[in-house]
Motif scaffolding. Structure first.
Motif, PDB file in Angstrom:
ATOM      1  N   GLY A 188       0.608  -5.547   8.800  1.00  0.00           N
ATOM      2  CA  GLY A 188      -0.451  -5.321   9.836  1.00  0.00           C
ATOM      3  C   GLY A 188      -1.631  -3.408   9.380  1.00  0.00           C
ATOM      4  N   GLY A 189      -2.411  -3.871   8.499  1.00  0.00           N
ATOM      5  CA  GLY A 189      -3.144  -2.623   8.127  1.00  0.00           C
ATOM      6  C   GLY A 189      -2.747  -1.268   7.460  1.00  0.00           C
ATOM      7  N   ALA A 190      -1.054  -1.216   7.547  1.00  0.00           N
ATOM      8  CA  ALA A 190      -0.947  -0.318   6.902  1.00  0.00           C
ATOM      9  C   ALA A 190       0.255  -0.519   5.973  1.00  0.00           C
ATOM     10  CB  ALA A 190       0.223   0.387   7.648  1.00  0.00           C
ATOM     11  N   TRP A 191       1.165   0.077   4.813  1.00  0.00           N
ATOM     12  CA  TRP A 191       2.680   0.397   3.809  1.00  0.00           C
ATOM     13  C   TRP A 191       3.341   0.370   4.964  1.00  0.00           C
ATOM     14  CZ3 TRP A 191       1.563  -2.407  -0.106  1.00  0.00           C
ATOM     15  CH2 TRP A 191      -0.295  -2.271  -0.749  1.00  0.00           C
ATOM     16  N   THR A 192       4.418  -0.618   3.972  1.00  0.00           N
ATOM     17  CA  THR A 192       5.854   0.650   4.751  1.00  0.00           C
ATOM     18  C   THR A 192       6.393   0.659   3.526  1.00  0.00           C
ATOM     19  OG1 THR A 192       6.327  -1.592   5.165  1.00  0.00           O
ATOM     20  CG2 THR A 192       5.810  -0.444   6.943  1.00  0.00           C
ATOM     21  N   ILE A 236      17.453   6.314   4.761  1.00  0.00           N
ATOM     22  CA  ILE A 236      17.580   5.138   5.487  1.00  0.00           C
ATOM     23  C   ILE A 236      17.070   3.942   5.202  1.00  0.00           C
ATOM     24  CG2 ILE A 236      15.289   6.735   5.513  1.00  0.00           C
ATOM     25  CD1 ILE A 236      14.004   5.069   2.996  1.00  0.00           C
ATOM     26  N   GLU A 237      17.028   2.533   6.459  1.00  0.00           N
ATOM     27  CA  GLU A 237      17.391   1.427   6.319  1.00  0.00           C
ATOM     28  C   GLU A 237      16.547   0.537   6.728  1.00  0.00           C
ATOM     29  OE1 GLU A 237      20.867   0.418   5.345  1.00  0.00           O
ATOM     30  OE2 GLU A 237      21.736   3.324   5.897  1.00  0.00           O
ATOM     31  N   GLY A 238      16.039   0.498   7.511  1.00  0.00           N
ATOM     32  CA  GLY A 238      14.559   0.272   8.321  1.00  0.00           C
ATOM     33  C   GLY A 238      13.827   0.279   7.297  1.00  0.00           C
ATOM     34  N   PRO A 239      12.334  -0.930   7.813  1.00  0.00           N
ATOM     35  CA  PRO A 239      11.444   0.097   6.799  1.00  0.00           C
ATOM     36  C   PRO A 239      10.699   1.237   7.528  1.00  0.00           C
ATOM     37  CG  PRO A 239      10.875  -1.882   8.817  1.00  0.00           C
ATOM     38  CD  PRO A 239      12.404  -1.622   8.522  1.00  0.00           C
ATOM     39  N   VAL A 240      10.257   2.200   7.269  1.00  0.00           N
ATOM     40  CA  VAL A 240       9.484   3.342   7.564  1.00  0.00           C
ATOM     41  C   VAL A 240       8.009   2.721   7.027  1.00  0.00           C
ATOM     42  CG1 VAL A 240       9.445   5.928   6.989  1.00  0.00           C
ATOM     43  CG2 VAL A 240      11.572   5.050   6.790  1.00  0.00           C
ATOM     44  N   ALA A 241       6.947   4.077   7.827  1.00  0.00           N
ATOM     45  CA  ALA A 241       5.567   3.921   7.782  1.00  0.00           C
ATOM     46  C   ALA A 241       4.571   5.064   6.302  1.00  0.00           C
ATOM     47  CB  ALA A 241       4.763   3.883   9.312  1.00  0.00           C
ATOM     48  N   VAL A 242       5.072   4.483   5.527  1.00  0.00           N
ATOM     49  CA  VAL A 242       4.135   4.547   4.105  1.00  0.00           C
ATOM     50  C   VAL A 242       2.892   6.091   5.332  1.00  0.00           C
ATOM     51  CG1 VAL A 242       3.310   4.862   2.395  1.00  0.00           C
ATOM     52  CG2 VAL A 242       5.075   3.068   2.523  1.00  0.00           C
ATOM     53  N   THR A 243       2.550   6.896   4.993  1.00  0.00           N
ATOM     54  CA  THR A 243       1.966   7.950   5.211  1.00  0.00           C
ATOM     55  C   THR A 243       1.990   8.921   3.451  1.00  0.00           C
ATOM     56  OG1 THR A 243       2.931  10.088   5.216  1.00  0.00           O
ATOM     57  CG2 THR A 243       2.638   8.414   7.283  1.00  0.00           C
ATOM     58  N   ALA A 286      13.298  -6.481   6.821  1.00  0.00           N
ATOM     59  CA  ALA A 286      12.576  -5.941   6.921  1.00  0.00           C
ATOM     60  C   ALA A 286      11.446  -6.475   7.841  1.00  0.00           C
ATOM     61  CB  ALA A 286      11.350  -5.860   5.171  1.00  0.00           C
ATOM     62  N   ARG A 287      10.813  -7.978   8.089  1.00  0.00           N
ATOM     63  CA  ARG A 287       9.908  -8.268   8.659  1.00  0.00           C
ATOM     64  C   ARG A 287      10.787  -8.804  10.295  1.00  0.00           C
ATOM     65  NH1 ARG A 287       9.130 -13.775   5.917  1.00  0.00           N
ATOM     66  NH2 ARG A 287       8.267 -14.524   8.416  1.00  0.00           N
ATOM     67  N   ALA A 288      12.404  -8.906  10.196  1.00  0.00           N
ATOM     68  CA  ALA A 288      12.843  -8.472  11.305  1.00  0.00           C
ATOM     69  C   ALA A 288      13.595  -7.463  12.237  1.00  0.00           C
ATOM     70  CB  ALA A 288      13.974  -9.285  11.039  1.00  0.00           C
TER      71      ALA A 288
END
Length: 363
Positions: A56-60, A77-84, A238-240
């Motif tokens: 969605g326009g970003a990286w995880t 961490i377990e689930g996806p984290v937004a990359v900054t 990750a998608r879920a």
């Protein structure tokens, strides 16, 4: 999918050279061995440790169910984290190997194409939505052989075999090249004609008596397959996880994930039938089925969920077998099997099963 493309992402792992990627290349992995795209030789690192992908326009970035974990600010961490820009995670330990991300300024990447281009020879349009385990095995064999012979991806592009972007997509399992491209790859890698089709169908690379090159053995083939299956499962999870926080998510979104899980399950079952070493494959199969059950439970709560999903979820929740469910609902066991497979059943059978579900819900 239309929309703004994430900026170029540079990944810096300890003393390794930086890797710069674009969203058009799809998901990328960090791990100790094939099929990881960025490899770190360290016992704390799992074969496939990190999953990095555009969303969605970003990286995880997400932990790919590694043994020793991935940590952000000392927390696992377990689930996806937004990359900054400047984000650093550590793999293997809270003070483990640092993986740092650098985002290009948005105006630098704004002119980049939004989709992965076709192969330079026009053999096949590339679709990066899924990683096909069969493609991944063949791609991993190509990558191993290419590196063994000392060829870079650029070498193959310069020789008119396949473009670098397309080769990267093939080697990670996102595409299956056209027949002409496969023939050129086989010739370049000094493989007999049809080798890639054979590996794609579950075979091994044939021995060549006149060479001392060591090819993929059955145990390595299974290891590559297991890694591929685990990577595919991690991507689905990750998608879920991403969908679970989207207010506009619908049953159709979950249905697509369930379909992917069914395809993955079928691939693993197929491999188990023809494999001598099955322990790792059985563990993967268990994880796939467990994920399917968890996702079905969520999907069944949607107002538009069909009978097939609601029946499966309710039966599993009540710990009933298909035969027990059939007896309780007053229908044949085949009716339950057909209903859960979304095959057509009679209106009378539908009414009987709906009545049974209502009774379960009232308990």
């Amino acid at each position: 999918m239309a929309g703004r493309e994430p900026p170029e992402l540079t990944i810096m792992c300890a003393d390794h050279a930086p890797h710069t990627i674009r969203a058009s290349a799809g998901a990328i992995t960090v791990g100790r061995d094939l099929p990881a795209h960025i490899r770190i030789v360290d016992q704390r690192v799992s074969r496939t440790h990190l999953l990095i992908e555009p969303a969605g326009g970003a990286w995880t970035v997400a932990d790919a169910h590694s043994t020793n974990g991935t940590f952000l600010d000392g927390e696992r961490i377990e689930g996806p984290v937004a990359v900054t820009d400047g984000l650093t995670v550590r793999i293997g330990h809270p003070d483990g190997i640092a993986v740092t991300f650098k985002l290009a300024p948005s105006d630098v990447s704004a002119h980049k194409p939004l989709t992965l281009p076709q192969t330079r020879h026009g053999d096949q349009e590339i679709d990066t939505d899924e990683i096909d385990p069969r493609n991944a095995v063949a791609g991993a064999a190509v990558r191993a052989r290419r590196e063994e012979l000392g060829f870079s991806r650029q070498d193959l592009e310069d020789d008119g075999v396949i473009g670098t972007v397309d080769l990267a997509a093939f080697e990670r399992g996102a595409v299956w090249p056209g027949e002409g491209v496969r023939a050129r790859i086989e010739k370049t890698l000094k493989w007999p004609v049809g080798t890639l089709d054979r590996v794609h169908s579950g075979g091994t690379v044939p021995d060549e008596p006149d060479e001392t090159t060591e090819f993929i053995t059955e145990s390595v083939r299974i290891a590559v397959l297991v890694d591929s299956y685990e990577l595919t499962l991690s991507a689905i999870k990750a998608r879920a996880a991403a969908l679970s926080v989207v207010a506009s998510a619908t049953f159709d979104d979950d249905a697509a994930l369930l379909a992917d899980l069914r395809r993955l399950e079928a691939s693993v079952v197929d491999t188990i039938r023809g494999a001598k070493e099955t322990s790792a494959l059985v563990l993967v199969l268990s994880a796939v089925r467990r994920t399917y059950r968890q996702l079905v439970s969520r999907a069944a709560s949607a107002p538009e969920a069909p009978l097939s999903v609601r029946l499966y979820a309710a039966r599993r929740e009540a710990e009933l077998t298909p035969d027990e469910t059939a007896t309780a609902a007053g229908v044949d066991a085949q009716v339950v099997a057909d209903a859960e497979a979304d095959r057509e059943i009679s209106a009378v059978a539908v009414a009987a099963l709906e009545a049974f579900l209502a009774e379960l819900a009232g308990r």
